[in-house]
Write a protein that holds these residues in place. Structure first.
Motif, short mmCIF file in Angstrom:
data_model
loop_
_atom_site.label_atom_id
_atom_site.label_comp_id
_atom_site.label_asym_id
_atom_site.label_seq_id
_atom_site.Cartn_x
_atom_site.Cartn_y
_atom_site.Cartn_z
N LYS A 298 0.73 -1.14 -0.03
CA LYS A 298 -0.09 -0.10 0.10
C LYS A 298 0.88 1.21 0.05
CE LYS A 298 -0.74 0.22 5.00
NZ LYS A 298 -1.70 0.40 6.15
N CYS B 86 0.56 4.01 -2.74
CA CYS B 86 0.29 5.36 -2.47
C CYS B 86 1.24 6.53 -3.01
CB CYS B 86 0.29 5.35 -0.79
SG CYS B 86 -0.19 7.21 -0.24
N GLU C 44 0.42 9.39 -5.93
CA GLU C 44 0.80 10.82 -5.72
C GLU C 44 1.63 11.34 -6.66
OE1 GLU C 44 0.48 11.06 -0.71
OE2 GLU C 44 2.24 10.71 -1.82
N VAL D 64 -5.24 5.12 3.21
CA VAL D 64 -4.85 3.85 2.32
C VAL D 64 -4.88 2.65 3.22
CG1 VAL D 64 -3.02 2.95 0.72
CG2 VAL D 64 -3.40 5.26 1.15
#
Length: 285
Positions: free
Chosen positions: A212, A216, A220, A262
């Protein structure tokens, strides 16, 4: 001026008549007799006699108006939504998560749906509990590009959004996933109501699934590129209601007006604790 004074005089007379009528009621008289024996009430009565009648009438009018306004606001206040929207590209595992939440089964063999899959129910993990549990309205929105407009039908009522990402096939779909998430995060219905979003990294039971944290960071970076390319007025920008991030800084989810978190899940094995916790954080029992 004469008309205003006449209206004021008539209003004072009617209010006075109403007060006198109410004071003559037996129950009111008994209450007054009882209350007048209380020292604090006696002082209040003495103080009230020193206040001009016009001021008393004005105060009574303000009190009545405020009470009616509060009642109206209470009646018009809409109950808090219990709708959770499952979104994400096709093949990310939304439908399996839906069935795991509903009855604890992966329903293997499900195919890509062309219509929203929805239902209102108590979460399977909470079934049979003695404490009172609030049912949740779960909507599984198809992820096919042609059906994305259907998402707009449910976002205005959403208490939370679970954005499902295929952690196994993440990199090949990075661009499409980022664009879909960007569109959700810039929707007026999401930004204005600060609808919380959970980025759910699904299929984590696979050894080659990405973590994760990795997902993430990659999202981004990709959204930062999208933000830059859509910063100018263009056809791509017209579709979005708001811009993301802080000008001059690299994008991060912490810059969003709504909370973006998340989590991990495995719809196939039933590991959905992060999703259930997100639901209960936003749809209180």
């Amino acid at each position: 001026m004469e008309g205003i004074e006449q209206w004021k005089s008539e209003a004072e007379q009617r209010i006075q008549q109403g007060i006198e009528y109410v004071l003559q009621l037996p129950a009111i008289q008994q209450g007054i007799e009882y209350a007048s024996q209380i020292p604090a009430v006696q002082k209040g009565i003495e103080y009230g006699r020193q206040i001009p009648p016009v001021q008393l009438y004005s105060a009574a009018a303000v009190l009545v108006f405020t009470t009616l306004l509060l009642i109206l606001v209470r009646l018009l206040r809409r109950p808090k939504s219990n709708t959770i929207v499952l979104s994400g590209l096709s093949g990310s595992g939304k439908t399996i998560l839906f069935y795991q939440l509903r009855d604890g089964s992966s329903h293997q063999g499900t195919v890509t749906s062309m219509e929203p899959n929805e239902g209102t129910f108590i979460l399977h993990s909470e079934a049979g509990k003695e404490r009172k549990v609030k049912p949740v309205h779960i909507v599984d929105v198809p992820g096919h590009p042609r059906l994305l407009p259907k998402l707009d039908e449910f976002l205005p009522e959403a208490a939370g959004i679970v954005f499902v990402v295929d952690a196994l096939e993440f990199l090949p779909n990075l661009r499409g996933v980022s664009e879909y998430l960007y569109d959700i995060l810039t929707k007026a219905s999401v930004v204005k109501k600060k609808v919380p979003v959970l980025i759910c990294c699904n299929k984590t039971e696979k050894v080659t699934a990405h973590t994760k944290d990795f997902i993430c960071k990659q999202l981004e970076k990709e959204i930062d590129k999208l933000r830059t390319s859509r910063s100018a007025v263009s056809d791509a920008d017209v579709a979005n209601d708001h811009t993301l991030g802080t000008p001059g800084k690299a994008f991060s989810f912490s810059q969003c007006t709504n909370k973006v978190s998340v989590g991990e899940a495995s719809g196939l094995t039933g590991k959905i604790a992060d999703v259930e916790q997100f639901i209960r954080d936003n749809v209180k029992p």
